[in-house]
Design a protein around this motif. Structure first.
Motif, PDB file in Angstrom:
ATOM      1  N   VAL A 103       0.853  -1.184   0.000  1.00 43.93           N
ATOM      2  CA  VAL A 103       0.000   0.000   0.000  1.00 43.93           C
ATOM      3  C   VAL A 103       0.895   1.243   0.000  1.00 43.93           C
ATOM      4  O   VAL A 103       1.479   1.594   1.022  1.00 43.93           O
ATOM      5  CB  VAL A 103      -0.924   0.021   1.229  1.00 43.93           C
ATOM      6  CG1 VAL A 103      -1.812   1.264   1.211  1.00 43.93           C
ATOM      7  CG2 VAL A 103      -1.768  -1.253   1.292  1.00 43.93           C
ATOM      8  N   PRO A 104       1.034   1.930  -1.142  1.00 42.42           N
ATOM      9  CA  PRO A 104       1.909   3.105  -1.189  1.00 42.42           C
ATOM     10  C   PRO A 104       1.255   4.308  -0.513  1.00 42.42           C
ATOM     11  O   PRO A 104       0.057   4.553  -0.672  1.00 42.42           O
ATOM     12  CB  PRO A 104       2.081   3.370  -2.692  1.00 42.42           C
ATOM     13  CG  PRO A 104       1.479   2.193  -3.390  1.00 42.42           C
ATOM     14  CD  PRO A 104       0.476   1.623  -2.464  1.00 42.42           C
ATOM     15  N   VAL A 105       2.047   5.058   0.242  1.00 41.88           N
ATOM     16  CA  VAL A 105       1.574   6.305   0.828  1.00 41.88           C
ATOM     17  C   VAL A 105       2.578   7.401   0.506  1.00 41.88           C
ATOM     18  O   VAL A 105       3.725   7.138   0.140  1.00 41.88           O
ATOM     19  CB  VAL A 105       1.381   6.187   2.359  1.00 41.88           C
ATOM     20  CG1 VAL A 105       0.346   5.129   2.685  1.00 41.88           C
ATOM     21  CG2 VAL A 105       2.694   5.891   3.070  1.00 41.88           C
ATOM     22  N   ASP A 106       2.160   8.641   0.681  1.00 42.45           N
ATOM     23  CA  ASP A 106       2.980   9.773   0.259  1.00 42.45           C
ATOM     24  C   ASP A 106       4.150  10.011   1.214  1.00 42.45           C
ATOM     25  O   ASP A 106       4.220   9.451   2.311  1.00 42.45           O
ATOM     26  CB  ASP A 106       2.131  11.032   0.141  1.00 42.45           C
ATOM     27  CG  ASP A 106       2.622  11.981  -0.937  1.00 42.45           C
ATOM     28  OD1 ASP A 106       3.619  11.667  -1.619  1.00 42.45           O
ATOM     29  OD2 ASP A 106       1.993  13.050  -1.115  1.00 42.45           O
ATOM     30  N   ASP A 115       5.430   9.991   4.960  1.00 43.61           N
ATOM     31  CA  ASP A 115       4.558  10.919   5.673  1.00 43.61           C
ATOM     32  C   ASP A 115       3.780  10.114   6.719  1.00 43.61           C
ATOM     33  O   ASP A 115       3.003   9.219   6.379  1.00 43.61           O
ATOM     34  CB  ASP A 115       3.602  11.583   4.686  1.00 43.61           C
ATOM     35  CG  ASP A 115       2.673  12.587   5.351  1.00 43.61           C
ATOM     36  OD1 ASP A 115       1.739  12.136   6.043  1.00 43.61           O
ATOM     37  OD2 ASP A 115       2.882  13.798   5.192  1.00 43.61           O
ATOM     38  N   VAL A 116       4.004  10.428   7.985  1.00 49.17           N
ATOM     39  CA  VAL A 116       3.429   9.614   9.059  1.00 49.17           C
ATOM     40  C   VAL A 116       1.908   9.706   9.074  1.00 49.17           C
ATOM     41  O   VAL A 116       1.220   8.708   9.295  1.00 49.17           O
ATOM     42  CB  VAL A 116       4.022  10.017  10.415  1.00 49.17           C
ATOM     43  CG1 VAL A 116       3.446   9.139  11.526  1.00 49.17           C
ATOM     44  CG2 VAL A 116       5.552   9.889  10.393  1.00 49.17           C
ATOM     45  N   ALA A 117       1.358  10.879   8.822  1.00 47.61           N
ATOM     46  CA  ALA A 117      -0.101  11.017   8.786  1.00 47.61           C
ATOM     47  C   ALA A 117      -0.693  10.174   7.661  1.00 47.61           C
ATOM     48  O   ALA A 117      -1.750   9.544   7.821  1.00 47.61           O
ATOM     49  CB  ALA A 117      -0.484  12.482   8.620  1.00 47.61           C
ATOM     50  N   ALA A 118      -0.036  10.152   6.523  1.00 46.29           N
ATOM     51  CA  ALA A 118      -0.514   9.333   5.405  1.00 46.29           C
ATOM     52  C   ALA A 118      -0.434   7.852   5.751  1.00 46.29           C
ATOM     53  O   ALA A 118      -1.323   7.069   5.399  1.00 46.29           O
ATOM     54  CB  ALA A 118       0.300   9.629   4.150  1.00 46.29           C
ATOM     55  N   ALA A 119       0.625   7.455   6.439  1.00 47.98           N
ATOM     56  CA  ALA A 119       0.747   6.058   6.868  1.00 47.98           C
ATOM     57  C   ALA A 119      -0.361   5.702   7.844  1.00 47.98           C
ATOM     58  O   ALA A 119      -0.976   4.631   7.749  1.00 47.98           O
ATOM     59  CB  ALA A 119       2.116   5.817   7.487  1.00 47.98           C
ATOM     60  N   ALA A 120      -0.635   6.595   8.797  1.00 54.11           N
ATOM     61  CA  ALA A 120      -1.682   6.338   9.781  1.00 54.11           C
ATOM     62  C   ALA A 120      -3.037   6.163   9.110  1.00 54.11           C
ATOM     63  O   ALA A 120      -3.838   5.298   9.503  1.00 54.11           O
ATOM     64  CB  ALA A 120      -1.730   7.477  10.794  1.00 54.11           C
ATOM     65  N   ALA A 121      -3.297   6.981   8.094  1.00 50.53           N
ATOM     66  CA  ALA A 121      -4.577   6.905   7.395  1.00 50.53           C
ATOM     67  C   ALA A 121      -4.731   5.613   6.609  1.00 50.53           C
ATOM     68  O   ALA A 121      -5.860   5.205   6.287  1.00 50.53           O
ATOM     69  CB  ALA A 121      -4.725   8.100   6.451  1.00 50.53           C
ATOM     70  N   ARG A 346      -3.464  10.803  -4.215  1.00 51.95           N
ATOM     71  CA  ARG A 346      -3.201  10.923  -2.781  1.00 51.95           C
ATOM     72  C   ARG A 346      -1.702  10.898  -2.465  1.00 51.95           C
ATOM     73  O   ARG A 346      -1.319  10.925  -1.289  1.00 51.95           O
ATOM     74  CB  ARG A 346      -3.942   9.831  -2.004  1.00 51.95           C
ATOM     75  CG  ARG A 346      -3.592   8.415  -2.349  1.00 51.95           C
ATOM     76  CD  ARG A 346      -4.355   7.432  -1.458  1.00 51.95           C
ATOM     77  NE  ARG A 346      -4.060   6.039  -1.771  1.00 51.95           N
ATOM     78  CZ  ARG A 346      -2.951   5.397  -1.409  1.00 51.95           C
ATOM     79  NH1 ARG A 346      -2.006   6.018  -0.730  1.00 51.95           N
ATOM     80  NH2 ARG A 346      -2.776   4.133  -1.734  1.00 51.95           N
ATOM     81  N   CYS A 347      -0.882  10.878  -3.504  1.00 54.43           N
ATOM     82  CA  CYS A 347       0.577  10.923  -3.323  1.00 54.43           C
ATOM     83  C   CYS A 347       1.182  12.043  -4.182  1.00 54.43           C
ATOM     84  O   CYS A 347       2.091  11.805  -5.000  1.00 54.43           O
ATOM     85  CB  CYS A 347       1.202   9.584  -3.694  1.00 54.43           C
ATOM     86  SG  CYS A 347       0.752   8.205  -2.614  1.00 54.43           S
ATOM     87  N   PRO A 348       0.704  13.275  -4.037  1.00 53.18           N
ATOM     88  CA  PRO A 348       1.181  14.345  -4.929  1.00 53.18           C
ATOM     89  C   PRO A 348       2.662  14.657  -4.759  1.00 53.18           C
ATOM     90  O   PRO A 348       3.327  15.022  -5.734  1.00 53.18           O
ATOM     91  CB  PRO A 348       0.304  15.541  -4.529  1.00 53.18           C
ATOM     92  CG  PRO A 348      -0.118  15.258  -3.123  1.00 53.18           C
ATOM     93  CD  PRO A 348      -0.302  13.768  -3.066  1.00 53.18           C
ATOM     94  N   ARG A 349       3.181  14.511  -3.553  1.00 53.70           N
ATOM     95  CA  ARG A 349       4.584  14.835  -3.349  1.00 53.70           C
ATOM     96  C   ARG A 349       5.486  13.764  -3.968  1.00 53.70           C
ATOM     97  O   ARG A 349       6.550  14.072  -4.509  1.00 53.70           O
ATOM     98  CB  ARG A 349       4.864  15.012  -1.855  1.00 53.70           C
ATOM     99  CG  ARG A 349       4.106  16.224  -1.267  1.00 53.70           C
ATOM    100  CD  ARG A 349       4.412  16.455   0.191  1.00 53.70           C
ATOM    101  NE  ARG A 349       3.855  15.416   1.061  1.00 53.70           N
ATOM    102  CZ  ARG A 349       2.609  15.385   1.504  1.00 53.70           C
ATOM    103  NH1 ARG A 349       1.741  16.326   1.144  1.00 53.70           N
ATOM    104  NH2 ARG A 349       2.193  14.423   2.313  1.00 53.70           N
ATOM    105  N   SER A 350       5.052  12.529  -3.912  1.00 51.45           N
ATOM    106  CA  SER A 350       5.797  11.458  -4.579  1.00 51.45           C
ATOM    107  C   SER A 350       5.795  11.654  -6.088  1.00 51.45           C
ATOM    108  O   SER A 350       6.794  11.365  -6.769  1.00 51.45           O
ATOM    109  CB  SER A 350       5.198  10.091  -4.228  1.00 51.45           C
ATOM    110  OG  SER A 350       5.325   9.824  -2.852  1.00 51.45           O
ATOM    111  N   GLU A 351       4.676  12.150  -6.616  1.00 51.53           N
ATOM    112  CA  GLU A 351       4.608  12.461  -8.043  1.00 51.53           C
ATOM    113  C   GLU A 351       5.657  13.509  -8.418  1.00 51.53           C
ATOM    114  O   GLU A 351       6.360  13.375  -9.424  1.00 51.53           O
ATOM    115  CB  GLU A 351       3.213  12.987  -8.392  1.00 51.53           C
ATOM    116  CG  GLU A 351       2.144  11.930  -8.498  1.00 51.53           C
ATOM    117  CD  GLU A 351       2.277  11.113  -9.769  1.00 51.53           C
ATOM    118  OE1 GLU A 351       2.026  11.643 -10.870  1.00 51.53           O
ATOM    119  OE2 GLU A 351       2.644   9.931  -9.655  1.00 51.53           O
TER     120      GLU A 351
END
Length: 386
Positions: A103-106, A115-121, A346-351
């Motif tokens: 499950v990729p997160v930003d 991003d810890v908040a993204a991981a938590a979500a 949901r991963c704009p910074r990774s983009e």
């Protein structure tokens, strides 16, 4: 030194009489397998001690290190592993090859770490591990991640393939209470061409990993009593002998890179259109596996052309990682149900990092202070003509 003069950075890998002596020692002991020799076990003790861990297990490569650690954590079919979207694809494929869904997160746009908040979500009842990647040697936010792990009950697996010798608020990678995996591939901060290791905080998880990395076979077994499933991830004695010497070099090399990166980062930050990777002051020892920066607003194709131009000017430059969901291999096995474009939203910074980031090999940071100015001159010149 003019930016037009050829650059001669220190070679990589670095080696000398210590590696030669180790190889000779491994050869002459007459046992080249870890079960009969002493080099692998000696390296494991030394590597664990250096990183503040209770136990270490040496394996064939960094990808296998991740896979083995995830298996020890109970990852398999029907489970999920949270990984940063901006990372080398082994971070996700180690989980996917076990039958789990990655499950990729930003990530954070400053440190490039999860991003810890993204991981938590992203945590669900199926989540069995959260995998922070210490990108380029910069620690992920282990304070916030530790709290997330405690609150959710989901263990952490540190992907420390870039973080040999790193410290977080005075604590080494192995002293943070979670499993951690390393790579010794040819470009890594210490290397035997290939190889990997996993750090463990307790004897039970270490023993389970030992069984699984040796086809489920316990030490000293003569009757083929395979206690678990597994594979052959055992490191050979020659690789371990080289890594023992490489470990002896690591501290001094980190000292040099720790001196050079602040100089180079300041110079890069002064170039219009260049933003160097940021740092978290709580990470009080950064081995700087890469000298990373980004070019905000540049298109991916143009970024790739700029990398070619930097190489032509004598810099060992590389394009940043593609976001893992932008790689065909990510979708072959263990992919989430979301489409790539949905993950991207949901991963704009990774983009952005996937398109804009560039990194220089860490051997550049073993160069002279004068060479840091030359690097910045070359980058400035190439960017100005973009």
């Amino acid at each position: 030194m003019s930016a037009r003069q050829p650059l001669e950075f220190p070679a990589w890998p670095q080696y000398g009489d210590e590696e030669r002596a180790g190889l000779h020692r491994a050869l002459e002991q007459g046992q080249w397998w870890r079960m009969g020799g002493s080099e692998v076990e000696s390296f494991e003790r030394e590597f664990a001690e250096y990183h503040g861990a209770g136990y270490a297990l040496a394996v064939t490569n960094g990808t296998h290190a991740l896979e083995l650690a995830l298996e020890v954590l109970g990852v398999g079919p029907g489970t999920e592993v949270i990984v940063p979207a901006f990372t080398f694809i082994s971070s996700s494929q180690a989980a996917q090859r076990l039958g789990a869904v990655a499950v990729p997160v930003d990530v954070d746009l400053d440190t490039y770490c999860i991003d810890v908040a993204a991981a938590a979500a992203a945590v669900t009842s199926k989540t069995r591990a959260i995998m922070p990647v210490h990108m380029a040697g910069q620690f992920a936010d282990m304070d916030a991640l530790g709290k997330l792990s405690a609150d959710s009950g989901v263990p952490l697996l540190q992907d420390a393939a870039h973080a040999h010798g790193a410290q977080w608020q005075g604590k080494k990678v192995g002293d943070l209470g979670s499993l951690a995996s390393f790579s010794f591939q040819n470009g890594k901060l210490m290397t035997a061409g290939e190889g990997g290791a996993v750090l463990f905080p307790d004897a039970e998880s270490h023993e389970q990993a030992f069984l699984r990395h040796s086809c489920g076979r316990p030490r000293g077994d003569r009757t083929y009593r395979h206690r678990t499933s597994g594979s052959n991830f055992r490191m050979n004695e020659f690789s371990a002998s080289v890594l023992r010497a490489q470990l002896g070099r690591l501290g001094g090399q980190i000292d040099t890179r720790e001196q050079r990166w602040p100089e180079l980062a300041k110079l890069l930050a002064a170039i219009p259109g260049v933003v160097p990777q940021g740092t978290d002051d709580r990470a009080d020892r950064n081995p700087h596996y890469m000298a990373m920066f980004r070019l905000p607003g540049v298109a991916e194709d143009r970024r790739n052309e700029l990398v070619d131009e930097l190489i032509a000017r004598g810099l060992p430059a590389f394009a940043g990682f593609r976001a893992i969901y932008r790689c065909d291999g990510f979708w072959e096995k263990g992919a989430p149900e979301e489409a790539a474009d949905a993950i991207a939203r949901r991963c704009p910074r990774s983009e952005l990092l996937s398109a804009e980031s560039i990194w220089l090999h860490h051997r550049t940071l073993l160069g002279t202070a004068e060479q840091m100015h030359t690097i910045a001159e070359i980058v400035a010149d190439v960017v100005a003509h973009a």
